[in-house]
Design a protein around this motif. Structure first.
Motif, PDB file in Angstrom:
ATOM      1  N   LEU A 181      48.323  54.366  37.654  1.00 32.21           N
ATOM      2  CA  LEU A 181      48.549  53.941  38.944  1.00 32.21           C
ATOM      3  C   LEU A 181      47.324  53.033  39.720  1.00 32.21           C
ATOM      4  O   LEU A 181      47.547  52.095  40.364  1.00 32.21           O
ATOM      5  N   TYR A 182      46.226  53.311  39.284  1.00 35.34           N
ATOM      6  CA  TYR A 182      45.223  52.267  39.779  1.00 35.34           C
ATOM      7  C   TYR A 182      45.085  50.884  39.158  1.00 35.34           C
ATOM      8  O   TYR A 182      45.137  50.101  40.008  1.00 35.34           O
ATOM      9  N   ASP A 183      45.618  50.855  37.918  1.00 38.33           N
ATOM     10  CA  ASP A 183      45.780  49.672  37.225  1.00 38.33           C
ATOM     11  C   ASP A 183      46.850  48.867  37.800  1.00 38.33           C
ATOM     12  O   ASP A 183      46.952  47.735  38.151  1.00 38.33           O
ATOM     13  N   TYR A 184      47.713  49.761  38.314  1.00 39.26           N
ATOM     14  CA  TYR A 184      49.101  49.166  38.998  1.00 39.26           C
ATOM     15  C   TYR A 184      48.774  48.406  40.229  1.00 39.26           C
ATOM     16  O   TYR A 184      49.147  47.278  40.671  1.00 39.26           O
ATOM     17  N   PHE A 185      48.011  49.142  41.154  1.00 36.78           N
ATOM     18  CA  PHE A 185      47.640  48.731  42.382  1.00 36.78           C
ATOM     19  C   PHE A 185      46.535  47.420  42.423  1.00 36.78           C
ATOM     20  O   PHE A 185      47.008  46.674  42.865  1.00 36.78           O
ATOM     21  N   MET A 186      45.635  47.418  41.362  1.00 35.10           N
ATOM     22  CA  MET A 186      44.850  46.461  41.189  1.00 35.10           C
ATOM     23  C   MET A 186      45.572  45.337  40.755  1.00 35.10           C
ATOM     24  O   MET A 186      45.192  44.127  41.097  1.00 35.10           O
ATOM     25  N   SER A 187      46.814  45.364  40.023  1.00 40.34           N
ATOM     26  CA  SER A 187      47.486  44.291  39.373  1.00 40.34           C
ATOM     27  C   SER A 187      48.109  43.139  40.616  1.00 40.34           C
ATOM     28  O   SER A 187      48.202  42.198  40.251  1.00 40.34           O
ATOM     29  N   PHE A 188      48.154  43.672  41.838  1.00 43.58           N
ATOM     30  CA  PHE A 188      48.672  43.263  42.923  1.00 43.58           C
ATOM     31  C   PHE A 188      47.584  42.167  43.651  1.00 43.58           C
ATOM     32  O   PHE A 188      47.957  41.221  44.400  1.00 43.58           O
ATOM     33  N   THR A 190      44.814  41.266  41.875  1.00 42.56           N
ATOM     34  CA  THR A 190      44.158  40.422  40.567  1.00 42.56           C
ATOM     35  C   THR A 190      45.031  39.210  40.323  1.00 42.56           C
ATOM     36  O   THR A 190      46.174  38.969  40.088  1.00 42.56           O
ATOM     37  N   GLU A 191      44.060  38.080  40.293  1.00 41.60           N
ATOM     38  CA  GLU A 191      44.992  36.829  39.749  1.00 41.60           C
ATOM     39  C   GLU A 191      45.642  36.790  38.408  1.00 41.60           C
ATOM     40  O   GLU A 191      45.218  37.343  37.353  1.00 41.60           O
ATOM     41  N   GLY A 192      47.012  36.449  38.578  1.00 41.81           N
ATOM     42  CA  GLY A 192      47.781  36.585  37.344  1.00 41.81           C
ATOM     43  C   GLY A 192      48.582  37.780  37.088  1.00 41.81           C
ATOM     44  O   GLY A 192      49.331  38.065  36.087  1.00 41.81           O
ATOM     45  N   GLY A 193      48.228  38.668  38.269  1.00 37.18           N
ATOM     46  CA  GLY A 193      48.774  39.920  38.046  1.00 37.18           C
ATOM     47  C   GLY A 193      50.319  39.956  38.849  1.00 37.18           C
ATOM     48  O   GLY A 193      50.985  38.964  38.774  1.00 37.18           O
ATOM     49  N   ASN A 194      50.734  41.238  39.144  1.00 32.18           N
ATOM     50  CA  ASN A 194      51.973  41.483  39.847  1.00 32.18           C
ATOM     51  C   ASN A 194      52.209  40.516  41.243  1.00 32.18           C
ATOM     52  O   ASN A 194      51.082  40.211  41.805  1.00 32.18           O
ATOM     53  N   ALA A 264      46.612  46.422  49.291  1.00 34.38           N
ATOM     54  CA  ALA A 264      45.568  45.847  49.981  1.00 34.38           C
ATOM     55  C   ALA A 264      44.422  46.536  50.224  1.00 34.38           C
ATOM     56  O   ALA A 264      43.384  45.858  50.263  1.00 34.38           O
ATOM     57  N   GLU A 265      44.461  47.634  50.242  1.00 35.06           N
ATOM     58  CA  GLU A 265      43.508  48.552  50.353  1.00 35.06           C
ATOM     59  C   GLU A 265      42.311  48.360  49.100  1.00 35.06           C
ATOM     60  O   GLU A 265      41.148  48.824  49.173  1.00 35.06           O
ATOM     61  N   PHE A 266      42.886  48.052  47.915  1.00 35.78           N
ATOM     62  CA  PHE A 266      41.865  47.832  46.875  1.00 35.78           C
ATOM     63  C   PHE A 266      41.248  46.468  46.874  1.00 35.78           C
ATOM     64  O   PHE A 266      40.465  46.343  46.008  1.00 35.78           O
ATOM     65  N   SER A 267      41.530  45.521  47.835  1.00 34.67           N
ATOM     66  CA  SER A 267      40.645  44.444  48.137  1.00 34.67           C
ATOM     67  C   SER A 267      39.476  44.896  48.731  1.00 34.67           C
ATOM     68  O   SER A 267      39.069  46.127  49.082  1.00 34.67           O
ATOM     69  N   ASP A 268      38.607  44.060  48.949  1.00 35.46           N
ATOM     70  CA  ASP A 268      37.179  44.249  49.862  1.00 35.46           C
ATOM     71  C   ASP A 268      37.723  44.275  51.049  1.00 35.46           C
ATOM     72  O   ASP A 268      38.577  43.682  51.720  1.00 35.46           O
ATOM     73  N   VAL A 269      37.295  45.333  51.684  1.00 35.68           N
ATOM     74  CA  VAL A 269      37.319  45.755  53.144  1.00 35.68           C
ATOM     75  C   VAL A 269      36.242  45.563  54.095  1.00 35.68           C
ATOM     76  O   VAL A 269      35.058  45.732  53.479  1.00 35.68           O
ATOM     77  N   ALA A 270      36.249  44.946  55.539  1.00 36.33           N
ATOM     78  CA  ALA A 270      35.095  44.620  56.306  1.00 36.33           C
ATOM     79  C   ALA A 270      35.418  45.788  57.155  1.00 36.33           C
ATOM     80  O   ALA A 270      36.004  46.261  57.807  1.00 36.33           O
ATOM     81  N   VAL A 271      34.050  46.585  57.326  1.00 37.25           N
ATOM     82  CA  VAL A 271      33.850  47.729  58.204  1.00 37.25           C
ATOM     83  C   VAL A 271      32.825  47.438  59.215  1.00 37.25           C
ATOM     84  O   VAL A 271      31.825  46.934  58.843  1.00 37.25           O
TER      85      VAL A 271
END
Length: 320
Positions: A181-188, A190-194, A264-271
């Motif tokens: 599941l982690y790899d699946y979300f990261m694929s969205f 990651t360049e060249g992913g889903n 989108a939560e797996f991207s860099d987030v600004a706090v």
């Protein structure tokens, strides 16, 4: 645009609470003394009138006639309302917000100098050529954030801190499912992913892709991706996230909506210190300096209707 004054105060001068300084309406509450009390949204006051609106209007002698005219009135002083007012500040807008403080779902508090969020706590790090980055730069806070990788998630389960949740440390027997599941979300992200289901869109191919994802609920979609039932901690995480983001279960929203938010939560987030309330706190102050304090907190909308001269708006103002 005719604008009715606060109904029970029609014809009177502004109350002191209407003209109080910025600190009294800021999205960040800085006067907290006792944290034994709930300090979130309080709907009891507006509901007392809005649920019995006809009786209330009758008690004040019917609808008063418009006494003011404004070029622009914005209903709601949350993220959308304040941003709209800031971008349209040359129109000198009046903002009506039913709560005593602006911020909507992005309010914050401060206790002993420590600012923290009680609503929206972070945002996805914007690209430097984006409109959001320009806005944060205009507010002078574009470098006040802390950047954190969204994939580095720590959670608390039964009072115990679980670091690197997506490694499956909390449920060792299901680590393979966590990784899939982690790899699946990261694929969205990651360049060249889903393909990321970004919407609204005018792209026909992307629209067809999103329509297909809309045919399946988020939870069932993820179970199909991993090929097995989701472990209990993953299910709990998804339910908490979906209820806080969509006010519904992961089985009640589409896969397109779920992926659009959650991946989108797996991207860099600004706090920011104080969460998104820190961003919003710059809006009322900037608007006040530009327009001479145009905003009305503690003002709930009663009626808005199209009129010959524009839009006729009636609201009531709470007395404290």
């Amino acid at each position: 645009m005719p604008l009715l004054p606060a109904c029970q105060w029609a014809g009177k001068e502004l109350l002191p609470s209407e003209s109080e300084g910025f600190s009294m309406i800021s999205p960040i509450e800085r006067t907290i003394n006792d944290h034994s009390l709930f300090t979130g949204d309080d709907f009891s006051r507006p509901h007392q009138i809005l649920w019995h609106k006809n009786a209330y209007i009758e008690s004040i002698g019917g609808w008063p006639k418009p006494t003011r005219k404004e070029d622009l009135v914005i209903i709601g002083g949350g993220m959308s309302g304040l941003m709209s007012a800031y971008l349209l500040r040359d129109k000198k807008p009046v903002i009506l917000e039913q709560a005593s403080r602006f911020g909507g779902n992005a309010k914050g508090e401060a206790w002993n100098g420590l600012q923290y969020s009680i609503g929206a706590a972070y945002l996805i790090k914007p690209e430097q050529d984006s409109g959001l980055y320009k806005l944060l730069k205009d507010l002078g806070i574009s470098h006040d954030w802390t950047i954190k990788s969204g994939s580095e998630s720590n959670v608390v389960i039964n009072g115990k801190l679980i670091e690197n949740f997506w490694s499956g440390n909390s449920e060792p027997n299901h680590q393979a499912t966590y990784k899939r599941l982690y790899d699946y979300f990261m694929s969205f992200i990651t360049e060249g992913g889903n393909t990321f289901p970004d919407y609204p869109t005018q792209d026909a191919a992307l629209r067809r892709y999103i329509n297909k994802l809309d045919q399946e609920d988020f939870y069932s979609h993820l179970e199909r991706i991993v090929g097995t039932a989701l472990p209990s901690h993953l299910t709990t995480l998804l339910e908490h996230y979906c209820y806080s983001s969509f006010a519904g279960s992961s089985k009640e929203i589409s896969a397109a909506a779920g992926i659009n938010f959650f991946a989108a939560e797996f991207s860099d987030v600004a706090v920011f210190p104080g969460g998104n309330s820190y961003c919003l706190s710059g809006f009322p102050q900037g608007l006040s300096g530009n327009t001479g304090y145009p905003s009305r907190s503690s003002s709930a909308l009663l009626k808005s209707s199209t009129a010959l001269a524009g839009v006729c708006t009636a609201y009531f103002f709470y007395a404290f």
